[in-house]
Design an enzyme around this catalytic site. Structure first.
Site, mmCIF file in Angstrom:
data_model
loop_
_atom_site.group_PDB
_atom_site.id
_atom_site.type_symbol
_atom_site.label_atom_id
_atom_site.label_comp_id
_atom_site.label_asym_id
_atom_site.label_seq_id
_atom_site.Cartn_x
_atom_site.Cartn_y
_atom_site.Cartn_z
ATOM 1 N N ARG A 94 12.382 -14.351 5.035
ATOM 2 C CA ARG A 94 12.326 -13.829 6.614
ATOM 3 C C ARG A 94 13.535 -12.788 6.948
ATOM 4 O O ARG A 94 14.405 -13.108 6.528
ATOM 5 C CB ARG A 94 12.315 -15.182 7.399
ATOM 6 C CG ARG A 94 11.159 -16.170 7.158
ATOM 7 C CD ARG A 94 10.080 -15.561 7.935
ATOM 8 N NE ARG A 94 8.766 -16.269 7.974
ATOM 9 C CZ ARG A 94 7.776 -16.198 7.105
ATOM 10 N NH1 ARG A 94 7.917 -15.348 6.036
ATOM 11 N NH2 ARG A 94 6.692 -17.038 6.963
ATOM 12 N N GLU B 156 10.391 -6.566 13.463
ATOM 13 C CA GLU B 156 9.303 -5.717 12.522
ATOM 14 C C GLU B 156 8.213 -5.518 13.675
ATOM 15 O O GLU B 156 7.681 -6.391 14.327
ATOM 16 C CB GLU B 156 8.727 -6.529 11.555
ATOM 17 C CG GLU B 156 9.700 -7.145 10.382
ATOM 18 C CD GLU B 156 9.481 -8.126 9.606
ATOM 19 O OE1 GLU B 156 10.102 -8.315 8.390
ATOM 20 O OE2 GLU B 156 8.405 -8.632 9.834
ATOM 21 N N HIS C 189 7.249 -5.368 4.796
ATOM 22 C CA HIS C 189 6.874 -6.566 4.836
ATOM 23 C C HIS C 189 5.525 -6.732 4.040
ATOM 24 O O HIS C 189 4.499 -7.216 4.902
ATOM 25 C CB HIS C 189 6.623 -7.024 6.203
ATOM 26 C CG HIS C 189 6.638 -8.453 6.396
ATOM 27 N ND1 HIS C 189 7.140 -9.197 7.391
ATOM 28 C CD2 HIS C 189 5.985 -9.663 5.928
ATOM 29 C CE1 HIS C 189 6.942 -10.509 7.393
ATOM 30 N NE2 HIS C 189 6.299 -10.691 6.205
#
Length: 313
Positions: free
Chosen positions: A232, A261, A281
């Site tokens: 994370r 993000e 990601h």
């Protein structure tokens, strides 16, 4: 007729869903907060990934019975409000173990062998102008015989540990930062950092884990060690990681997650350094993992409609 609405289809680019019961289905690429109420007003089942459901959202959907998440995390759902509204929430689990673990392993290999630096040198013509057959630049190291410290002993961490052992690495499980005692099979936090050639983060993000790796922790690590974060954004202090890379304390860093993000407002780790790999990601998003996730979402919806809910949170 069961009304199913998928609010953010663009976050799951895979085959269409297939449900074997009478239903009416609508999907939207993305759903903005001001569009949510109108789209869920008549829904019995909502499928979503990151759309936020607060008390106002539940009030806007009086028919809603199920939220089927296309993700493992459920921090975007107000669970107490869901329970009060009588709405079941289910998630998908373990669909991306191999995908994420392979991504972490890829980063470990690339950084230990300084692949980005050598790609840069070749692109710049350094090898083409070398005086003999090869080019010696940044140090190249093997994983074999090195120590991997893992923080987070869930499915992904366990899968990566298996890959690392196959490469001849020693695997340590790091105890939680600030823990009063050390669990069997774990290594104290500071010792786990100090012994590691590679540190890989696979923890949830919470008040205890936020910035668990900062300037002080980076100083505990071996000079030249590699840091991987596919867990994370926020587990590591990104400014401190950048400084450690620039000043040589870290030998490399691989991040698939950032504190914000997408990083529309910039991020320290968007720097162009030869020992830094940042991916958007997408460690979880192999074709195989996407297919597994789709199957699991379908199974969750079908089980709920059949009266046997599964994977509830």
């Amino acid at each position: 007729m069961t009304r199913i609405v998928f609010l953010d289809r663009d976050t799951l680019p895979t085959r269409p869903f297939c449900f074997d019961f009478p239903h009416d289905y609508a999907e939207y690429g993305l759903t903005a907060p001001d569009e949510l109420a109108a789209r869920i007003a008549g829904a019995d089942i909502v499928i979503c990934n990151k759309v936020v459901f607060d008390r106002a959202a539940f009030a806007a959907a009086p028919r809603l019975k199920l939220i089927a998440l296309t993700a493992t995390g459920y921090d975007n759902i107000d669970l107490p409000a869901a329970r009060e509204a009588g709405v079941t929430v289910c998630n998908v689990r373990a669909y991306g173990n191999e995908s994420v673990a392979e991504h972490a392993l890829m980063m470990m290999l690339a950084l230990m062998r300084n692949l980005p630096a050598y790609m840069r040198d070749v692109a710049a013509g350094v090898w083409q102008n070398a005086p003999f057959f090869c080019h010696f630049g940044a140090p190249v190291r093997e994983l074999h015989g090195k120590t991997l410290t893992l923080f987070g002993r869930g499915n992904i961490g366990q899968t990566l540990a298996g890959y690392a052992r196959a490469f001849g690495m020693t695997v340590l499980w790091g105890e939680r930062k600030g823990a009063a005692s050390v669990r069997e099979g774990y290594t104290p936090f500071g010792q786990a950092l100090a012994q590691a050639d590679v540190v890989s983060l696979h923890c949830p993000l919470n008040a205890q884990t936020r910035h668990m790796i900062g300037e002080a922790e980076l100083q505990m690590m071996k000079a030249g060690a590699v840091l991987i974060n596919v867990g994370r954004g926020g587990l590591a202090d990104e400014q401190a990681v950048l400084a450690a890379l620039k000043y040589g304390q870290l030998g490399g860093a691989g991040f698939d997650v950032l504190g914000q993000e997408p990083p529309r407002n910039g991020n320290p780790l968007l720097a162009r350094l030869p020992n830094l790999i940042v991916t958007p990601h997408n460690a979880w998003a192999s074709a195989e993992a996407l297919s597994r996730m789709t199957d699991m979402v379908e199974a969750n919806v079908r089980a709920f409609v059949a009266g046997t809910p599964q994977n509830t949170v």
